[in-house]
Design a protein around this motif. Structure first.
Motif, mmCIF file in Angstrom:
data_model
loop_
_atom_site.group_PDB
_atom_site.id
_atom_site.type_symbol
_atom_site.label_atom_id
_atom_site.label_comp_id
_atom_site.label_asym_id
_atom_site.label_seq_id
_atom_site.Cartn_x
_atom_site.Cartn_y
_atom_site.Cartn_z
ATOM 1 N N ARG A 123 17.055 -0.630 23.359
ATOM 2 C CA ARG A 123 17.659 -1.376 22.251
ATOM 3 C C ARG A 123 17.421 -2.872 22.439
ATOM 4 O O ARG A 123 17.605 -3.405 23.527
ATOM 5 C CB ARG A 123 19.153 -1.067 22.183
ATOM 6 N N ASN A 124 17.047 -3.555 21.373
ATOM 7 C CA ASN A 124 16.807 -4.998 21.332
ATOM 8 C C ASN A 124 15.656 -5.473 22.210
ATOM 9 O O ASN A 124 15.542 -6.660 22.505
ATOM 10 C CB ASN A 124 18.084 -5.785 21.668
ATOM 11 N N ALA A 125 14.794 -4.553 22.635
ATOM 12 C CA ALA A 125 13.617 -4.935 23.427
ATOM 13 C C ALA A 125 12.599 -5.605 22.508
ATOM 14 O O ALA A 125 12.625 -5.418 21.285
ATOM 15 C CB ALA A 125 12.997 -3.699 24.071
ATOM 16 N N PRO A 126 11.680 -6.422 23.069
ATOM 17 C CA PRO A 126 10.619 -6.994 22.240
ATOM 18 C C PRO A 126 9.884 -5.890 21.461
ATOM 19 O O PRO A 126 9.734 -4.771 21.956
ATOM 20 C CB PRO A 126 9.699 -7.666 23.267
ATOM 21 N N ARG A 127 9.458 -6.224 20.236
ATOM 22 C CA ARG A 127 8.821 -5.211 19.383
ATOM 23 C C ARG A 127 7.775 -5.844 18.486
ATOM 24 O O ARG A 127 7.915 -6.981 18.066
ATOM 25 C CB ARG A 127 9.854 -4.460 18.566
ATOM 26 N N THR A 128 6.765 -5.031 18.202
ATOM 27 C CA THR A 128 5.710 -5.514 17.330
ATOM 28 C C THR A 128 6.208 -5.658 15.900
ATOM 29 O O THR A 128 5.841 -6.610 15.210
ATOM 30 C CB THR A 128 4.490 -4.567 17.330
ATOM 31 N N LEU A 129 7.022 -4.722 15.440
ATOM 32 C CA LEU A 129 7.469 -4.782 14.050
ATOM 33 C C LEU A 129 8.820 -4.117 13.902
ATOM 34 O O LEU A 129 9.041 -3.009 14.394
ATOM 35 C CB LEU A 129 6.452 -4.098 13.130
ATOM 36 N N ASP A 130 9.696 -4.829 13.224
ATOM 37 C CA ASP A 130 11.009 -4.302 12.868
ATOM 38 C C ASP A 130 11.139 -4.460 11.362
ATOM 39 O O ASP A 130 10.984 -5.572 10.839
ATOM 40 C CB ASP A 130 12.091 -5.096 13.600
ATOM 41 N N LEU A 131 11.362 -3.363 10.661
ATOM 42 C CA LEU A 131 11.568 -3.377 9.215
ATOM 43 C C LEU A 131 12.969 -2.844 8.933
ATOM 44 O O LEU A 131 13.287 -1.714 9.329
ATOM 45 C CB LEU A 131 10.539 -2.496 8.504
ATOM 46 N N ASP A 132 13.795 -3.642 8.287
ATOM 47 C CA ASP A 132 15.164 -3.236 7.950
ATOM 48 C C ASP A 132 15.356 -3.245 6.449
ATOM 49 O O ASP A 132 15.014 -4.242 5.780
ATOM 50 C CB ASP A 132 16.186 -4.183 8.578
ATOM 51 N N LEU A 133 15.922 -2.166 5.925
ATOM 52 C CA LEU A 133 16.283 -2.100 4.516
ATOM 53 C C LEU A 133 17.617 -2.827 4.357
ATOM 54 O O LEU A 133 18.651 -2.346 4.818
ATOM 55 C CB LEU A 133 16.380 -0.647 4.052
ATOM 56 N N ILE A 134 17.583 -3.986 3.742
ATOM 57 C CA ILE A 134 18.770 -4.830 3.599
ATOM 58 C C ILE A 134 19.585 -4.423 2.386
ATOM 59 O O ILE A 134 20.809 -4.335 2.448
ATOM 60 C CB ILE A 134 18.367 -6.324 3.493
ATOM 61 N N ALA A 176 16.285 7.172 1.195
ATOM 62 C CA ALA A 176 15.838 7.944 2.364
ATOM 63 C C ALA A 176 14.310 7.964 2.445
ATOM 64 O O ALA A 176 13.739 7.850 3.537
ATOM 65 C CB ALA A 176 16.387 9.367 2.303
ATOM 66 N N GLN A 177 13.652 8.100 1.301
ATOM 67 C CA GLN A 177 12.190 8.073 1.297
ATOM 68 C C GLN A 177 11.669 6.709 1.734
ATOM 69 O O GLN A 177 10.688 6.608 2.479
ATOM 70 C CB GLN A 177 11.658 8.417 -0.095
ATOM 71 N N SER A 229 0.827 -1.216 0.000
ATOM 72 C CA SER A 229 0.000 0.000 0.000
ATOM 73 C C SER A 229 0.857 1.259 0.000
ATOM 74 O O SER A 229 0.440 2.290 -0.520
ATOM 75 C CB SER A 229 -0.927 0.016 1.214
ATOM 76 N N ALA A 230 2.059 1.172 0.574
ATOM 77 C CA ALA A 230 2.955 2.327 0.657
ATOM 78 C C ALA A 230 3.778 2.529 -0.610
ATOM 79 O O ALA A 230 4.545 3.483 -0.710
ATOM 80 C CB ALA A 230 3.884 2.184 1.861
ATOM 81 N N GLY A 231 3.639 1.593 -1.580
ATOM 82 C CA GLY A 231 4.313 1.793 -2.858
ATOM 83 C C GLY A 231 5.458 0.850 -3.163
ATOM 84 O O GLY A 231 6.148 1.021 -4.169
ATOM 85 N N VAL A 232 5.707 -0.141 -2.311
ATOM 86 C CA VAL A 232 6.716 -1.153 -2.645
ATOM 87 C C VAL A 232 5.994 -2.172 -3.531
ATOM 88 O O VAL A 232 5.103 -2.872 -3.084
ATOM 89 C CB VAL A 232 7.315 -1.816 -1.386
#
Length: 166
Positions: free
Chosen positions: A92-103, A72-73, A33-36
């Motif tokens: 840092r490194n705490a539990p999280r609902t979502l982590d998105l990394d640009l590989i 950057a966008q 939905s965001a354009g990817v």
């Protein structure tokens, strides 16, 4: 522009979703939905939390797609999606609902104060390299030139990562 991109997804806190798989599926939908565009995703992989295996286990995966904008966008878009999913950055490194990394962003190599490409720690994470090998088996790390299959064998973090059958 339509740059090929690789994005890693992870969660170890399902938040209001029925399970982490449903959360990650929703995140993939938000990326579209965001354009990817043209997304192709790996299976989800489960691994113990790192660096504290006492935290809830992670569910991770990788998508490949195309982005018609700058790195950057895309990073700003990823941060916005994480925020919508309730991502907290208190520790840092705490539990999280979502982590998105640009590989990877079109094989670009960049080392700036706000963005390092490719992701500097991805090649050492089995929960990234394993899923990546599923969907792009001929991918090579832009920095070292090493194939993803070799990186799967040498990844040191998340050695317990395994695909989840659905």
């Amino acid at each position: 522009m339509n740059t090929p991109v690789i994005i890693a997804l992870g969660s170890n806190d399902k938040g209001p979703w029925t399970d982490m798989g449903a959360l990650l599926d929703a995140a993939v939908h938000d990326l579209e939905s965001a354009g990817v565009s043209g997304l192709r995703r790996s299976r989800w992989w489960r691994s113990a939390a790192w660096p504290n295996p006492g935290d809830p286990a992670f569910l991770n995966g990788v998508v490949r797609g195309y982005w018609d904008g700058t790195a950057a966008q895309l990073m700003a878009t990823l941060a916005g999606i994480e925020d919508r999913f309730g991502r907290q950055r208190a520790e840092r490194n705490a539990p999280r609902t979502l982590d998105l990394d640009l590989i990877d962003f079109g094989g670009e190599i960049r080392e700036g104060p706000d963005l390092i490409l490719p992701h500097p720690r991805a090649v050492d994470r089995l929960f990234v390299m394993g899923p990546l090998a599923e969907i792009i088996p001929d991918w090579r790390d832009p920095v070292s030139g090493r194939p993803v299959t070799a990186l799967v064998a040498t990844a040191r973090v998340g050695r317990d990562a395994v695909p989840v059958e659905r």
